[in-house]
Design a protein around this motif. Structure first.
Motif, PDB file in Angstrom:
ATOM      1  N   LEU A  86     -11.279  -4.183  -0.633  1.00 26.87           N
ATOM      2  CA  LEU A  86     -10.792  -5.496  -1.074  1.00 26.87           C
ATOM      3  C   LEU A  86     -10.683  -6.655  -0.187  1.00 26.87           C
ATOM      4  O   LEU A  86     -10.766  -7.912  -0.414  1.00 26.87           O
ATOM      5  CB  LEU A  86      -9.578  -5.369  -1.743  1.00 26.87           C
ATOM      6  CG  LEU A  86      -9.691  -4.252  -2.992  1.00 26.87           C
ATOM      7  CD1 LEU A  86      -8.192  -4.049  -3.659  1.00 26.87           C
ATOM      8  CD2 LEU A  86     -10.503  -4.702  -4.047  1.00 26.87           C
ATOM      9  N   LYS A  87     -10.755  -6.244   1.212  1.00 32.33           N
ATOM     10  CA  LYS A  87     -10.545  -7.345   2.082  1.00 32.33           C
ATOM     11  C   LYS A  87     -11.809  -7.528   2.964  1.00 32.33           C
ATOM     12  O   LYS A  87     -11.965  -8.413   3.636  1.00 32.33           O
ATOM     13  CB  LYS A  87      -9.863  -6.721   3.440  1.00 32.33           C
ATOM     14  CG  LYS A  87      -8.274  -6.633   2.889  1.00 32.33           C
ATOM     15  CD  LYS A  87      -7.229  -6.058   4.207  1.00 32.33           C
ATOM     16  CE  LYS A  87      -5.898  -5.710   3.738  1.00 32.33           C
ATOM     17  NZ  LYS A  87      -5.137  -5.063   4.718  1.00 32.33           N
ATOM     18  N   GLU A 105     -10.383  -7.746  -6.397  1.00 31.70           N
ATOM     19  CA  GLU A 105      -9.058  -7.955  -6.725  1.00 31.70           C
ATOM     20  C   GLU A 105      -8.919  -8.482  -8.055  1.00 31.70           C
ATOM     21  O   GLU A 105      -8.001  -8.406  -8.905  1.00 31.70           O
ATOM     22  CB  GLU A 105      -8.647  -8.999  -5.723  1.00 31.70           C
ATOM     23  CG  GLU A 105      -8.279  -8.205  -4.370  1.00 31.70           C
ATOM     24  CD  GLU A 105      -7.763  -9.196  -3.201  1.00 31.70           C
ATOM     25  OE1 GLU A 105      -7.422 -10.440  -3.767  1.00 31.70           O
ATOM     26  OE2 GLU A 105      -7.296  -8.867  -2.313  1.00 31.70           O
ATOM     27  N   ASN A 139      -6.957   5.557  -0.708  1.00 34.70           N
ATOM     28  CA  ASN A 139      -6.094   4.178  -1.082  1.00 34.70           C
ATOM     29  C   ASN A 139      -6.371   3.255   0.173  1.00 34.70           C
ATOM     30  O   ASN A 139      -6.798   1.962   0.022  1.00 34.70           O
ATOM     31  CB  ASN A 139      -4.750   4.463  -1.120  1.00 34.70           C
ATOM     32  CG  ASN A 139      -4.001   3.312  -1.802  1.00 34.70           C
ATOM     33  OD1 ASN A 139      -4.299   2.778  -2.636  1.00 34.70           O
ATOM     34  ND2 ASN A 139      -2.702   3.178  -1.308  1.00 34.70           N
ATOM     35  N   ASP A 140      -6.571   3.811   1.379  1.00 33.20           N
ATOM     36  CA  ASP A 140      -6.887   2.830   2.676  1.00 33.20           C
ATOM     37  C   ASP A 140      -8.617   2.189   2.636  1.00 33.20           C
ATOM     38  O   ASP A 140      -8.596   1.210   2.605  1.00 33.20           O
ATOM     39  CB  ASP A 140      -6.911   3.738   3.870  1.00 33.20           C
ATOM     40  CG  ASP A 140      -5.313   4.138   4.221  1.00 33.20           C
ATOM     41  OD1 ASP A 140      -4.576   3.500   3.734  1.00 33.20           O
ATOM     42  OD2 ASP A 140      -5.029   4.538   5.018  1.00 33.20           O
ATOM     43  N   MET A 160       0.799  -1.164  -0.029  1.00 28.35           N
ATOM     44  CA  MET A 160      -0.124  -0.113   0.162  1.00 28.35           C
ATOM     45  C   MET A 160       0.796   1.381   0.075  1.00 28.35           C
ATOM     46  O   MET A 160       1.937   1.181   0.572  1.00 28.35           O
ATOM     47  CB  MET A 160      -1.156   0.142   1.384  1.00 28.35           C
ATOM     48  CG  MET A 160      -1.911   1.041   1.403  1.00 28.35           C
ATOM     49  SD  MET A 160      -2.838   1.279   2.847  1.00 28.35           S
ATOM     50  CE  MET A 160      -3.850  -0.332   2.797  1.00 28.35           C
ATOM     51  N   GLN A 210       1.000  -2.314  -5.520  1.00 30.18           N
ATOM     52  CA  GLN A 210       0.303  -3.206  -5.188  1.00 30.18           C
ATOM     53  C   GLN A 210      -1.250  -2.974  -5.750  1.00 30.18           C
ATOM     54  O   GLN A 210      -1.552  -2.084  -6.233  1.00 30.18           O
ATOM     55  CB  GLN A 210      -0.019  -3.467  -3.614  1.00 30.18           C
ATOM     56  CG  GLN A 210       1.517  -3.613  -2.990  1.00 30.18           C
ATOM     57  CD  GLN A 210       1.202  -3.905  -1.436  1.00 30.18           C
ATOM     58  OE1 GLN A 210       0.281  -4.360  -1.028  1.00 30.18           O
ATOM     59  NE2 GLN A 210       2.371  -3.452  -0.983  1.00 30.18           N
ATOM     60  N   VAL A 229     -10.238   1.484  -0.291  1.00 34.10           N
ATOM     61  CA  VAL A 229      -9.992   0.725  -1.264  1.00 34.10           C
ATOM     62  C   VAL A 229      -9.328  -0.737  -0.698  1.00 34.10           C
ATOM     63  O   VAL A 229      -9.989  -1.759  -1.024  1.00 34.10           O
ATOM     64  CB  VAL A 229      -9.205   0.954  -2.397  1.00 34.10           C
ATOM     65  CG1 VAL A 229      -9.216   0.008  -3.736  1.00 34.10           C
ATOM     66  CG2 VAL A 229      -9.852   2.116  -3.382  1.00 34.10           C
ATOM     67  N   ALA A 230      -8.434  -0.506  -0.010  1.00 32.33           N
ATOM     68  CA  ALA A 230      -7.677  -1.858   0.631  1.00 32.33           C
ATOM     69  C   ALA A 230      -8.465  -2.338   1.404  1.00 32.33           C
ATOM     70  O   ALA A 230      -8.727  -3.749   1.496  1.00 32.33           O
ATOM     71  CB  ALA A 230      -6.345  -1.463   1.034  1.00 32.33           C
ATOM     72  N   LYS A 231      -9.346  -1.686   2.422  1.00 37.28           N
ATOM     73  CA  LYS A 231     -10.351  -2.501   3.200  1.00 37.28           C
ATOM     74  C   LYS A 231     -11.376  -2.939   2.486  1.00 37.28           C
ATOM     75  O   LYS A 231     -11.944  -4.167   2.737  1.00 37.28           O
ATOM     76  CB  LYS A 231     -11.006  -1.169   4.122  1.00 37.28           C
ATOM     77  CG  LYS A 231      -9.810  -0.608   5.142  1.00 37.28           C
ATOM     78  CD  LYS A 231     -10.515   0.503   5.832  1.00 37.28           C
ATOM     79  CE  LYS A 231      -9.627   1.078   6.871  1.00 37.28           C
ATOM     80  NZ  LYS A 231     -10.248   2.211   7.708  1.00 37.28           N
ATOM     81  N   GLU A 278      -4.287  -2.790  -4.788  1.00 38.72           N
ATOM     82  CA  GLU A 278      -5.363  -1.768  -4.390  1.00 38.72           C
ATOM     83  C   GLU A 278      -4.679  -0.362  -4.764  1.00 38.72           C
ATOM     84  O   GLU A 278      -5.407   0.706  -4.645  1.00 38.72           O
ATOM     85  CB  GLU A 278      -5.350  -1.667  -2.778  1.00 38.72           C
ATOM     86  CG  GLU A 278      -4.056  -1.505  -1.993  1.00 38.72           C
ATOM     87  CD  GLU A 278      -3.368  -2.655  -1.497  1.00 38.72           C
ATOM     88  OE1 GLU A 278      -2.678  -2.657  -0.612  1.00 38.72           O
ATOM     89  OE2 GLU A 278      -3.570  -3.954  -1.984  1.00 38.72           O
ATOM     90  N   ASP A 279      -3.457  -0.198  -5.003  1.00 42.43           N
ATOM     91  CA  ASP A 279      -2.895   0.913  -5.490  1.00 42.43           C
ATOM     92  C   ASP A 279      -3.273   1.342  -7.036  1.00 42.43           C
ATOM     93  O   ASP A 279      -3.156   2.451  -7.463  1.00 42.43           O
ATOM     94  CB  ASP A 279      -1.171   0.887  -5.466  1.00 42.43           C
ATOM     95  CG  ASP A 279      -0.828   0.858  -4.001  1.00 42.43           C
ATOM     96  OD1 ASP A 279      -1.686   1.218  -3.071  1.00 42.43           O
ATOM     97  OD2 ASP A 279       0.294   0.091  -3.768  1.00 42.43           O
TER      98      ASP A 279
END
Length: 228
Positions: free
Chosen positions: A73-74, A91, A66-67, A1, A200, A69-71, A202-203
């Motif tokens: 995807l999880k 993903e 960005n944070d 990230m 990565q 988006v990462a959350k 999510e980026d």
């Protein structure tokens, strides 16, 4: 990230135009611009920010996006909303979009380095679909199918490639000119792919909004990206 520091560095990259990368981001509807306009007070409270300059504030909004988006995807619940609610971000979608760009880059490299401009290979490039990449562009706000317009530099390149192949195969463009254009396309896609590879999954959406947004005056209409 991406870290805040890395995002701040990316915002400083020269666009070689009068407008800055930050102004490109703010020039069209996208989730980062929405955060800056509608969620800035919340973001400042979250990061305990009082007074901060524009670039630093924008970098903070990009970090927040960005944070989120990462959350997402999880599988975590987030407050951020997609610019296009008909497309589900996953993903798999991101990886497929990256693969589409990789495939185009590989085909261009094979054609240019081997000086192989046979119709079969060119037609395979012309028929390539980039549905996953377009879906990502929709989520990022760079494609609006309702008014048939887009703001993506990569999509514009793909459209140009397909048009040029059609002109060459129909003998409306000499091979020398096609070779010159393909060298330029390969150089551009290689640079973009190198940047994407450093990030990565999510980026990727941040990359699209920061580096794939065309200048406002270059807003283009979508033409058919698949030929038969």
């Amino acid at each position: 990230m991406l870290s805040y520091e890395r995002i701040f560095e990316l915002l400083q990259i020269d666009t070689q135009h009068d407008d800055s990368r930050a102004l490109r981001i703010m020039s069209c509807e996208n989730p980062i611009k929405d955060l800056y306009i509608y969620e800035l007070a919340r973001i400042k409270r979250k990061y305990d920010i009082s007074t901060i300059d524009f670039i630093s504030t924008l970098a903070t909004c990009i970090k927040e996006y960005n944070d989120e988006v990462a959350k997402h995807l999880k599988g975590q619940t987030i407050s951020m909303h997609s610019k296009n609610k008909t497309v589900y971000l996953s993903e798999e979608l991101i990886q497929n979009a990256i693969n589409e760009i990789s495939t185009i880059t590989d085909i261009l490299r094979s054609i240019v380095l081997n000086n192989d401009y046979n119709f079969t290979l060119l037609r395979s490039l012309q028929r390539m679909k980039v549905d996953n990449f377009i879906a990502v562009l929709q989520i990022c706000g760079l494609v609006d199918l309702s008014n048939n317009q887009f703001r993506s530099k990569i999509l514009s390149r793909i459209q140009n490639i397909k048009e040029q192949v059609g002109n060459y195969c129909d003998e409306r463009m000499p091979q020398e000119k096609l070779e010159e254009e393909f060298v330029s396309h390969l150089d551009y896609f290689t640079q973009q792919k190198q940047m994407i590879d450093q990030m990565q999954g999510e980026d990727f959406l941040v990359y699209v909004i920061m580096f794939d947004t065309r200048r406002y005056k270059h807003n283009r209409k979508i033409k058919s990206l698949t030929y038969y």
